[in-house]
Design a protein around this motif. Structure first.
Motif, PDB file in Angstrom:
ATOM      1  N   ALA A  59       0.809  -1.216   0.000  1.00 52.46           N
ATOM      2  CA  ALA A  59       0.000   0.000   0.000  1.00 52.46           C
ATOM      3  C   ALA A  59       0.844   1.268   0.000  1.00 52.46           C
ATOM      4  O   ALA A  59       0.358   2.346  -0.371  1.00 52.46           O
ATOM      5  N   SER A  60       2.107   1.157   0.401  1.00 47.09           N
ATOM      6  CA  SER A  60       2.964   2.349   0.456  1.00 47.09           C
ATOM      7  C   SER A  60       3.649   2.642  -0.864  1.00 47.09           C
ATOM      8  O   SER A  60       4.377   3.631  -0.982  1.00 47.09           O
ATOM      9  N   ALA A  61       3.435   1.803  -1.887  1.00 44.17           N
ATOM     10  CA  ALA A  61       4.140   1.951  -3.164  1.00 44.17           C
ATOM     11  C   ALA A  61       3.592   3.125  -3.968  1.00 44.17           C
ATOM     12  O   ALA A  61       2.423   3.509  -3.836  1.00 44.17           O
ATOM     13  N   ASP A  62       4.458   3.668  -4.835  1.00 44.68           N
ATOM     14  CA  ASP A  62       3.991   4.686  -5.773  1.00 44.68           C
ATOM     15  C   ASP A  62       3.911   4.157  -7.201  1.00 44.68           C
ATOM     16  O   ASP A  62       3.440   4.847  -8.098  1.00 44.68           O
ATOM     17  N   SER A  63       4.362   2.907  -7.425  1.00 43.71           N
ATOM     18  CA  SER A  63       4.208   2.273  -8.735  1.00 43.71           C
ATOM     19  C   SER A  63       4.317   0.766  -8.577  1.00 43.71           C
ATOM     20  O   SER A  63       4.778   0.255  -7.546  1.00 43.71           O
ATOM     21  N   VAL A  64       3.864   0.051  -9.614  1.00 46.63           N
ATOM     22  CA  VAL A  64       3.829  -1.410  -9.576  1.00 46.63           C
ATOM     23  C   VAL A  64       4.502  -1.953 -10.828  1.00 46.63           C
ATOM     24  O   VAL A  64       4.257  -1.465 -11.940  1.00 46.63           O
ATOM     25  N   ILE A  65       5.336  -2.971 -10.657  1.00 50.85           N
ATOM     26  CA  ILE A  65       5.962  -3.665 -11.780  1.00 50.85           C
ATOM     27  C   ILE A  65       5.272  -5.018 -11.937  1.00 50.85           C
ATOM     28  O   ILE A  65       5.263  -5.839 -11.010  1.00 50.85           O
ATOM     29  N   ALA A  66       4.662  -5.251 -13.107  1.00 53.47           N
ATOM     30  CA  ALA A  66       4.035  -6.539 -13.389  1.00 53.47           C
ATOM     31  C   ALA A  66       5.091  -7.481 -13.960  1.00 53.47           C
ATOM     32  O   ALA A  66       5.716  -7.185 -14.981  1.00 53.47           O
ATOM     33  N   ARG A  67       5.264  -8.601 -13.296  1.00 54.75           N
ATOM     34  CA  ARG A  67       6.251  -9.602 -13.713  1.00 54.75           C
ATOM     35  C   ARG A  67       5.494 -10.874 -14.094  1.00 54.75           C
ATOM     36  O   ARG A  67       5.233 -11.747 -13.261  1.00 54.75           O
ATOM     37  N   GLY A  68       5.099 -10.963 -15.346  1.00 56.80           N
ATOM     38  CA  GLY A  68       4.303 -12.098 -15.788  1.00 56.80           C
ATOM     39  C   GLY A  68       2.907 -12.048 -15.206  1.00 56.80           C
ATOM     40  O   GLY A  68       2.409 -11.003 -14.789  1.00 56.80           O
ATOM     41  N   ASP A  69       2.256 -13.217 -15.167  1.00 54.09           N
ATOM     42  CA  ASP A  69       0.863 -13.272 -14.728  1.00 54.09           C
ATOM     43  C   ASP A  69       0.699 -13.351 -13.216  1.00 54.09           C
ATOM     44  O   ASP A  69      -0.361 -13.002 -12.698  1.00 54.09           O
ATOM     45  N   MET A  76       4.593 -18.665  -7.110  1.00 54.30           N
ATOM     46  CA  MET A  76       5.934 -18.304  -7.579  1.00 54.30           C
ATOM     47  C   MET A  76       6.877 -18.181  -6.384  1.00 54.30           C
ATOM     48  O   MET A  76       7.360 -17.093  -6.056  1.00 54.30           O
ATOM     49  N   PRO A  77       7.153 -19.283  -5.686  1.00 56.88           N
ATOM     50  CA  PRO A  77       7.963 -19.206  -4.470  1.00 56.88           C
ATOM     51  C   PRO A  77       9.389 -18.724  -4.710  1.00 56.88           C
ATOM     52  O   PRO A  77       9.977 -18.077  -3.840  1.00 56.88           O
ATOM     53  N   ARG A  78       9.939 -19.032  -5.886  1.00 53.64           N
ATOM     54  CA  ARG A  78      11.311 -18.602  -6.147  1.00 53.64           C
ATOM     55  C   ARG A  78      11.398 -17.076  -6.245  1.00 53.64           C
ATOM     56  O   ARG A  78      12.311 -16.461  -5.685  1.00 53.64           O
ATOM     57  N   ASP A  79      10.453 -16.475  -6.972  1.00 51.09           N
ATOM     58  CA  ASP A  79      10.437 -15.021  -7.062  1.00 51.09           C
ATOM     59  C   ASP A  79      10.179 -14.395  -5.694  1.00 51.09           C
ATOM     60  O   ASP A  79      10.729 -13.338  -5.363  1.00 51.09           O
ATOM     61  N   PHE A  80       9.330 -15.029  -4.901  1.00 52.30           N
ATOM     62  CA  PHE A  80       9.043 -14.486  -3.573  1.00 52.30           C
ATOM     63  C   PHE A  80      10.295 -14.505  -2.700  1.00 52.30           C
ATOM     64  O   PHE A  80      10.589 -13.528  -1.998  1.00 52.30           O
ATOM     65  N   LEU A 126      14.321  -5.116 -16.222  1.00 50.36           N
ATOM     66  CA  LEU A 126      14.798  -6.446 -15.833  1.00 50.36           C
ATOM     67  C   LEU A 126      13.807  -7.118 -14.892  1.00 50.36           C
ATOM     68  O   LEU A 126      13.525  -8.315 -15.021  1.00 50.36           O
ATOM     69  N   ALA A 127      13.278  -6.357 -13.937  1.00 47.07           N
ATOM     70  CA  ALA A 127      12.349  -6.933 -12.958  1.00 47.07           C
ATOM     71  C   ALA A 127      11.063  -7.413 -13.617  1.00 47.07           C
ATOM     72  O   ALA A 127      10.431  -8.363 -13.141  1.00 47.07           O
ATOM     73  N   ALA A 128      10.666  -6.790 -14.721  1.00 48.93           N
ATOM     74  CA  ALA A 128       9.409  -7.141 -15.378  1.00 48.93           C
ATOM     75  C   ALA A 128       9.522  -8.362 -16.275  1.00 48.93           C
ATOM     76  O   ALA A 128       8.499  -8.894 -16.733  1.00 48.93           O
TER      77      ALA A 128
END
Length: 364
Positions: free
Chosen positions: A304-314, A333-337, A352-354
Motif C-alpha cells: 500500500a505504500s508503493a507509488d508504482s507497480v511492476i508486473a512480472r508475468g501473470d 511463484m515461491p522462487r520469485d518471492f 529487468l524486474a518485469a
C-alpha cells in the motif's frame, strides 16, 4: 511456565482451515514434540487460564486459584473470534481452535450446503477446503471485493477467479441479516437484498477481537491491542511484554497490530532477546501467505505504500516506492518471492524486474 486456556499443547493455527479441517491430517501441527518441551524444562499449565495480573506482587492468578510468580511476563493472548451481529444460532461455527475445526468437520458431509460469512483469509480458506470435501459453498462479503484489509486488489482478484473456477459462489456487497430454523436441521439465511436460502452449515470469519482484558485489568496501556515499544515491552512495566496478534507496537506515533504467523514468530524472538539482555536482531520484512483452491499466494512488505507497480508475468507484482522495492505479491511463484524478500529496500531496474525470463535477483 507456559499458561494456556486450551487443554492441548501448543500447535500451529494455519493448518486448521486446511489439512486438519478436511481430515488429511489427524492431528494438529504441534509446535514441537513433548520430548523437546521436557528438554527445555518448560512447565505447562493447560486448561488453566490466567485471570489476573498482580504487578505489585509480580504474580499471575490462574483460574484454579493458584498463582504463578514472574520476573518476566509475556502476554501472547491473541484474539477471540468476532461474533456475528445476530442472535446466537447453533448452526453458526467459528474457526479458531482445534475443537472448532473438529466441530465443523463433523457437519461437513458430502453434499451439504455451507455458507461462509466473511471474504477474508480464514473464510476463503474454509470455503476452498469445504468445496474440496464435496460441499457446496457460498461466500458473502459486505465489501465490494474480497480480502480488502491486507491484500492488493489485483491479487485478491486472482483468488476470486480461483474460487469461481472450483465452483465457490462469491456474493460481494451482501450482508447476513437473519437465521432461522428450517427442516431436517438446516437453517434459513436471510440476506440484506431480500433473498433467503437454506444451508446445513454456517461459518463466520469476520475477524478477531484482541484479548486485552488481562492487560487492562493490570493497568497496562491498550490501544486496539496491548501497547508495546520496539522490543515488545510494555511502556508501563519493564517486566511485561506482549507479542503476536495482541501486540500493538508503537510506530511513528501510532499503535499497529499484525495478525500473521511470521509476526508471531519474529515478535516472540525479539521479546526473548530483550528479556535475555541480548543484542537485538534486524527483524525480517513482514510477510504472510494463504493457500486456497490449489494455489499459494504470498504477500511481502507494505504494497500500500508503493507509488508504482511492476508486473512480472501473470503471477507476480512488485511494489516500489521511489524505485525501491517495498512489497510483493506472488501467486505460485515461491522462487520469485524468496528473491523479493532479499531485495526489499533495494532499487530495481524496472525492465529487468518485469521480465520473468530474467532471475529477479539480477534486477537490483
Amino acid at each position: 511456565m507456559l499458561i494456556g486456556e486450551e487443554e492441548h499443547a501448543p500447535y500451529e493455527r494455519p493448518n486448521l482451515s486446511k489439512g486438519f479441517l478436511c481430515g488429511e491430517e489427524a492431528e494438529p501441527v504441534w509446535l514441537t514434540s513433548k520430548e523437546r518441551w521436557k528438554a527445555l524444562e518448560i512447565v505447562f499449565q493447560t486448561a488453566n487460564p490466567a485471570v489476573a495480573i498482580d504487578r505489585a506482587k509480580g504474580e499471575v492468578q490462574l483460574s484454579d486459584g493458584s498463582v504463578a510468580p514472574f520476573d518476566a511476563l509475556i502476554l501472547a493472548t491473541g484474539g477471540r473470534v468476532r461474533p456475528l451481529p445476530l442472535p446466537h444460532h447453533p448452526a453458526v461455527h467459528y474457526l479458531r481452535t482445534t475443537d472448532d475445526a473438529r466441530a465443523i468437520a463433523a457437519k461437513a458431509k458430502t453434499g451439504a450446503r455451507a455458507l461462509v460469512v466473511g471474504g477474508g483469509v480464514i473464510g476463503l480458506e474454509a470455503a476452498s477446503t469445504l468445496k474440496g470435501m464435496g460441499l457446496s459453498a457460498v461466500v458473502i462479503e459486505t465489501n465490494d471485493r474480497l480480502l480488502g484489509r491486507n491484500i492488493p486488489a489485483e491479487a485478491a482478484q486472482w483468488l476470486a477467479d480461483a474460487h469461481a473456477r472450483i465452483g465457490v459462489e462469491v456474493r460481494l456487497g451482501r450482508a447476513l441479516v437473519g437465521l432461522s430454523d428450517a427442516n431436517d436441521g438446516a437453517v434459513t439465511a436471510s440476506f440484506d437484498d431480500g433473498i433467503t436460502q437454506e444451508f446445513d452449515l454456517v461459518i463466520a470469519g469476520i475477524g478477531i477481537i484482541p484479548n486485552t482484558g488481562l492487560a487492562e485489568g493490570a493497568g497496562l496501556s491498550v490501544d486496539g491491542g496491548i501497547v508495546v515499544s520496539d522490543d515488545y515491552r510494555s511502556p508501563d512495566d519493564a517486566r511485561i511484554f506482549a507479542i503476536g496478534d495482541v501486540a500493538a507496537r508503537l510506530t511513528e506515533g501510532s499503535a499497529r497490530r499484525m495478525e500473521t504467523w511470521a509476526h508471531a514468530q519474529s515478535s516472540a524472538r525479539k521479546a526473548a532477546l530483550a528479556i535475555l539482555e541480548q543484542p537485538a536482531e534486524v527483524e525480517p520484512t513482514p510477510w504472510f501467505w494463504t493457500d486456497q483452491c490449489g494455489h499459494s499466494l504470498q504477500i511481502l512488505g507494505d504494497p500500500a505504500s508503493a507509488d508504482s507497480v511492476i508486473a512480472r508475468g501473470d503471477g507476480v507484482r512488485l511494489y516500489v516506492r521511489e524505485g525501491a522495492l517495498v512489497g510483493a505479491v506472488c501467486l505460485d511463484m515461491p522462487r520469485d518471492f524468496a528473491a523479493a524478500r532479499r531485495l526489499v529496500g533495494k532499487v530495481l531496474n524496472p525492465e529487468l524486474a518485469a521480465d520473468p525470463a530474467i532471475d529477479l535477483r539480477k534486477s537490483a
